[in-house]
Design an enzyme around this catalytic site. Structure first.
Site, mmCIF file in Angstrom:
data_model
loop_
_atom_site.group_PDB
_atom_site.id
_atom_site.type_symbol
_atom_site.label_atom_id
_atom_site.label_comp_id
_atom_site.label_asym_id
_atom_site.label_seq_id
_atom_site.Cartn_x
_atom_site.Cartn_y
_atom_site.Cartn_z
ATOM 1 N N GLU A 74 1.083 3.800 2.076
ATOM 2 C CA GLU A 74 1.689 4.131 3.365
ATOM 3 C C GLU A 74 2.840 3.188 3.709
ATOM 4 O O GLU A 74 3.870 3.619 4.223
ATOM 5 C CB GLU A 74 0.632 4.096 4.477
ATOM 6 C CG GLU A 74 -0.457 5.135 4.326
ATOM 7 C CD GLU A 74 -1.645 4.681 3.456
ATOM 8 O OE1 GLU A 74 -2.687 5.340 3.512
ATOM 9 O OE2 GLU A 74 -1.518 3.671 2.723
ATOM 10 N N HIS A 116 0.850 -1.191 0.000
ATOM 11 C CA HIS A 116 0.000 0.000 0.000
ATOM 12 C C HIS A 116 0.888 1.243 0.000
ATOM 13 O O HIS A 116 2.094 1.162 0.273
ATOM 14 C CB HIS A 116 -0.893 0.005 1.231
ATOM 15 C CG HIS A 116 -1.947 -1.059 1.208
ATOM 16 N ND1 HIS A 116 -3.122 -0.938 1.919
ATOM 17 C CD2 HIS A 116 -2.025 -2.253 0.571
ATOM 18 C CE1 HIS A 116 -3.865 -2.006 1.727
ATOM 19 N NE2 HIS A 116 -3.219 -2.827 0.918
ATOM 20 N N CYS A 166 -6.442 2.569 5.239
ATOM 21 C CA CYS A 166 -7.198 1.354 5.538
ATOM 22 C C CYS A 166 -6.777 0.831 6.919
ATOM 23 O O CYS A 166 -5.888 1.378 7.555
ATOM 24 C CB CYS A 166 -6.936 0.307 4.453
ATOM 25 S SG CYS A 166 -5.242 -0.345 4.486
ATOM 26 N N CYS A 201 -3.004 -0.118 7.056
ATOM 27 C CA CYS A 201 -2.104 1.032 7.172
ATOM 28 C C CYS A 201 -2.314 1.791 8.481
ATOM 29 O O CYS A 201 -1.364 2.341 9.048
ATOM 30 C CB CYS A 201 -2.271 1.938 5.964
ATOM 31 S SG CYS A 201 -1.736 1.103 4.435
ATOM 32 N N SER A 215 -7.886 8.236 3.154
ATOM 33 C CA SER A 215 -7.972 7.725 4.529
ATOM 34 C C SER A 215 -7.335 6.342 4.601
ATOM 35 O O SER A 215 -7.647 5.471 3.788
ATOM 36 C CB SER A 215 -9.444 7.657 4.954
ATOM 37 O OG SER A 215 -9.560 7.142 6.257
#
Length: 152
Positions: free
Chosen positions: A59, A57, A84, A87, A82
């Site tokens: 992040e 991902h 998940c 993360c 935002s």
């Protein structure tokens, strides 16, 4: 923690990463990790499609690219969307002190949970982030659903 740092300026690095991911045929989510003075530590984008790695991902990519630190409490994770639960767990696990969210309209992840646990949260509701995700979701619903774990 954000103080004099301009959250919108920090978001630029994450947006650039999201656009790069989209250009590579992936999901347009970008992130960047900064120190409390606004110095860029690492940046990255969702590369699940490109790398064939479901854990890659935005992040986590930015976090990995930042390298090791003894303490993350004074860092700021900036993300176009935002985070998940996966993360959000990363933010909690390493005690990242602040998260700046580009938008939470198209996906409302774990940022409210992070706030409940003492993480400073800033949601910018950035129109460019919203537009980019709305277009992607409209154009590639199957890939989006795969990313957020929704079976069609």
């Amino acid at each position: 923690m954000i103080g004099m740092i301009n959250a919108k300026e920090l978001l630029i690095a994450a947006v650039d990463e999201a656009k790069l991911g989209l250009a590579e045929g992936g999901i347009p989510i970008g992130a960047a990790l900064f120190d409390s003075d606004g110095n860029l530590l690492g940046r990255g984008h969702n590369r699940r499609v490109q790398a064939g790695d479901p854990s890659l991902h935005a992040e986590t990519d930015a976090f990995r690219n930042a390298g090791r630190r003894r303490d993350y409490r004074d860092t700021i994770m900036v993300t176009t969307l935002s985070p998940c639960w996966y993360c959000s767990g990363l933010v909690r696990q390493f005690n990242i002190g602040a998260v700046i969210v580009g938008e939470a309209r198209t996906f409302n992840g774990g940022h409210e949970w992070l706030a409940e646990h003492g993480v400073s949260i800033t949601v910018l509701d950035d129109p460019d982030c919203v537009d980019m995700m709305e277009k992607f979701i409209r154009d590639r619903p199957e890939l989006w659903n795969e990313d957020i774990g929704v079976a069609e």
